[in-house]
Design a protein around this motif. Structure first.
Motif: not given
Length: 490
Positions: A25-29, A78-81
């Motif tokens: 659920d982490w937002p975009v960095l 980011f999405e791969a992690l």
């Protein structure tokens, strides 16, 4: 059972679902601080993710000093992690009765390894490839991810520690980094610290980062005039009447020069007033009062001297430490290795060892002085202050090592060859190559002084005939005048 973000069961070790949900659920960095927070939480589970370092490379690139710039590659990473964390396998519990297997792989951007026992993975390891390893072959990059395990009782332990430290004889941090780069060693820091502490090269050439040894030992304060005197010689003065040395005698209580009045003792100063009055015909009460006033004045002076000595000792001891050795211990000896005035080259002093030895402690003379077992032919006094001694670590030698050549208590370098000769400002000089020093450390020495210091060293006659410099020896210098015009051709 949940423990430190992990769930341990009979099936193995899994990630805590609540922690994984927080990552998903982490937002975009959008800032560097946000990237650090995301990588910190995701990196806690990096042993669950295959090729974690390679996947996270675009995100770690955002932490450089070039500035934060979000790119499409960073979005993919980011999405791969996030996906890797939700699909990570359950790590198997190790069985120490079965052999472990390490599999390695490498790519153009990183290398990784997996630890298993024939079934599921036990742990993953991955790391971004360094720029210096980018040009290596694929099989060499794969070997970088494989660190050899060295047991504490292994006979190769000494060679491994030597390979990590002896390359540059650096401190514990750099040597430990070099060791952990290729090897895994239980309690590596403690083992490496013990090796560095016993390293002969480091002990001989490095000083301790500590306060100087020995507390101040002040002299006793005298209680009467002429009770205690100090004597010293002032040398190297111009000769007057054939003499160039002055003997100075100072009373330590009154701080005044007392010449050669050595017969004035405490008993003659402290006589009773009635005796003095009888001898000189003075009123007894007046003399007695003068003596009482004088005694009180001397008492006040002594109290001031005691107070000054205590205050000076307090400030001195605040920046010094206590150091003592037992009889039978081995110590390093620091000599006055600065070159003598006629050498004139500081490089020899900087490159020379700071300590010599080790030598055995034979006796403790007093609080700060020790007698050492020097070689039989050593031409130097064998009692030294604790401030020039350092504790020796390691197995003691069978016999005391030889001391280097000394001159007036300083290390005396040994000449090997006279290379050239010259006259500089009217002084004959030779270029000397010193033993144990590179050719760049050769120095010009005055011929007269050099022959006094080294009477057995033979200077070649060819140097005097073909010497260079300002002028050649034995040939006077003549300034060339302007060329005269010759007769015109016919």
């Amino acid at each position: 059972m949940a423990y430190l973000g992990h769930v341990i069961s009979t099936a193995g070790v899994a990630m805590d679902s609540d922690k994984v949900l927080a990552v998903v659920d982490w937002p975009v960095l959008r800032t560097v601080r946000a990237v650090c927070g995301f990588l910190g939480l995701a990196g806690y589970y990096r042993k669950f993710i295959r090729d974690f370092g390679t996947i996270a490379t675009p995100l770690t690139a955002l932490l450089t000093k070039d500035g934060f710039l979000w790119t499409p590659a960073a979005t993919i990473a980011f999405e791969a992690l996030k996906k890797a964390l939700t699909t990570a396998p359950v790590l198997q519990l190790p069985d120490f009765a079965i052999s472990f297997i390490v599999g390695c792989d490498a790519s153009g951007s990183g290398f990784g390894a997996v630890l298993h026992q024939g079934g599921g993975p036990i742990a993953y390891f991955s790391k971004t490839i360094a720029p210096r390893h980018a040009s290596l072959a694929a099989y060499e990059r794969e070997l970088i991810g494989l660190r050899a395990y060295v047991p504490p009782a292994s006979p190769l332990l000494g060679e491994v520690l030597a390979a990590a430290h002896d390359a540059g004889h650096e401190g514990i941090q750099k040597s430990l980094h070099r060791l952990r780069r290729d090897f895994h060693l239980p309690q590596a820091r403690a083992a490496l610290q013990q090796y560095i502490r016993a390293c002969q090269v480091c002990q001989r050439n490095k000083t301790e980062q500590l306060h100087p040894a020995s507390l101040l030992q002040p002299l006793t304060v005298p209680s009467c005039v002429s009770e205690d005197i100090s004597m010293d010689f002032i040398e190297a003065l111009p000769k007057v009447g054939g003499k160039s040395v002055i003997l100075t005698v100072v009373d330590r209580f009154s701080k005044q020069g007392c010449g050669f009045h050595f017969g004035l003792l405490e008993g003659s100063v402290c006589r009773r007033g009635d005796t003095l009055a009888h001898e000189f015909g003075l009123p007894s009460a007046a003399v007695e009062q003068q003596i009482v006033d004088r005694d009180q004045f001397l008492h006040d002076i002594r109290e001031r001297l005691l107070q000054a000595a205590q205050q000076y000792k307090h400030y001195y001891d605040d920046k010094h430490r206590t150091l003592s050795f037992d009889i039978g211990e081995w110590v390093w000896l620091r000599l006055q290795h600065r070159p003598a005035a006629f050498l004139g080259v500081g490089a020899k002093g900087k490159l020379a060892p700071k300590y010599y030895g080790p030598f055995k402690v034979l006796a403790k003379i007093d609080t700060v002085d020790y007698r050492l077992e020097l070689p039989p032919r050593a031409r130097i006094h064998n009692v030294f202050h604790v401030g020039v001694l350092k504790k020796y670590h390691g197995p003691p030698p069978e016999v005391p090592p030889m001391l280097p050549p000394l001159f007036q208590g300083r290390v005396h370098p040994t000449p090997v060859q006279a290379l050239r000769a010259r006259i500089a400002r009217g002084i004959q000089q030779v270029l000397i190559h010193w033993e144990g020093q590179p050719a760049s450390a050769a120095s010009w020495e005055d011929v007269t002084t050099f022959r006094e210091r080294y009477p057995s060293f033979q200077l070649e006659d060819e140097l005097f005939q073909n010497g260079g410099g300002d002028v050649m020896w034995g040939q006077p210098y003549r300034r060339k005048g302007p060329a005269r015009a010759g007769p015109a051709p016919a």
